[in-house]
Design a protein around this motif. Structure first.
Motif: not given
Length: 298
Positions: A18-27, A53-59, A71-78, A101-105
């Motif tokens: 979600l932090g960028q526009r190219k497919d594939g990095v989430d795999q 599951p929340k990160i996967r669903n929001l992605n 982006v904020f929601e997935v990083n709160l979960a992360l 992901m740096g937001l969450g980590t």
């Protein structure tokens, strides 16, 4: 809460683009999981896997008008996953996904270790833009503005921000005007690829001793685009000419560990759907796994 196991490594997955526009990095997290687990088990380390599951669903969301919220929601979960892993394991390996992901980590790391903690950001980019300054609007170029408290949002509350004197950049070379101005204004520690090109392991160790000192707790966030795409990793969405070698990343891990406590490592922006050919994609994968193995072993 499970007791901390000194021989255990936590693997936190961030299958998110979600932090960028190219497919594939989430795999990437799922692509790497089996290999990483095998490396850890070969070294007689138990593995705990953290997934949401929340990160996967929001992605899967395609609505750009709500991307910031997501982006904020997935990083709160992360953040919750990383906090759990930091509490339960000797080492935590966070696998992205893009560098939003740096937001969450990092916020999890600062929550767990609010004192005597430092962050080393290994990247071709500073990831320091605010929402107002960003030319692209992509959140993978913004996490440190929130971590440092330059940009803020109630949707992503932080109780601890990183002191800019406790941040070091390694490998940056592709910066936007706001980032150049901010790094200079705050006098943030920076090591360029040109500096590392002539440095030996001794110099890397000296940098660690001089900047970090001893007895600190350290988080490293490694974006694979920090490396030289001509010889190292090309399977990433935002390559930049020049760069460091993966051997430099390993030397840094070694030096940090010798003098301090390295508790967590991000591996981010590897996108195995990119690369000119299968040979380049295989080289990118092998280099990435080599660094991960070194982190697990050391």
């Amino acid at each position: 809460m499970l007791p901390v196991t000194k021989s255990a490594i936590g693997i936190v997955q961030y299958p998110c683009k979600l932090g960028q526009r190219k497919d594939g990095v989430d795999q990437t997290p799922d692509c790497l999981l089996e290999s990483i687990s095998a490396i850890a088990q070969k070294e007689s380390k138990s593995v705990r896997i953290y997934d949401s599951p929340k990160i996967r669903n929001l992605n899967k969301m395609q609505d750009d008008s709500h991307k910031e919220k997501h982006v904020f929601e997935v990083n709160l979960a992360l953040r919750e996953l990383v906090l759990q892993s930091l509490r339960e394991n000797d080492k935590t390996l966070n696998i992205g996904g893009d560098h939003s992901m740096g937001l969450g980590t990092v916020s999890a790391f600062l929550t767990a270790y609010p004192k005597d903690s430092l962050v080393i950001w290994i990247d071709a980019h500073a990831d320091l833009n605010t929402r107002a300054s960003s030319p692209s609007g992509n959140f993978h170029g913004m996490p440190l503005s929130f971590i440092l408290g330059i940009d803020k949002d109630n949707a992503f509350p932080m109780t601890v921000h990183l002191n800019h004197q406790h941040l070091a950049y390694i490998g940056i070379r592709d910066l936007d005007p706001f980032e150049i101005e901010t790094i200079a204004k705050l006098n943030i520690c920076t090591v360029t690829p040109a500096q590392l090109a002539t440095d030996s392991e001794f110099h890397v160790r000296e940098f660690v001793k001089n900047f970090i000192g001893e007895g600190k707790t350290v988080h490293i966030s490694w974006d694979v685009d920090s490396t030289d795409p001509s010889t190292e990793i090309t399977s990433t969405g935002t390559t930049a000419d020049g760069g460091i070698k993966c051997s430099h990343v390993k030397e840094l891990i070694k030096a940090v560990t010798e003098y301090n406590k390295l508790v967590s490592l991000d591996v981010t922006e590897l996108n195995l759907s990119l690369g000119a050919n299968e040979e380049e994609r295989r080289r990118s994968l092998d280099h990435t796994l080599d660094v991960i193995k070194f982190f697990i072993d050391w």
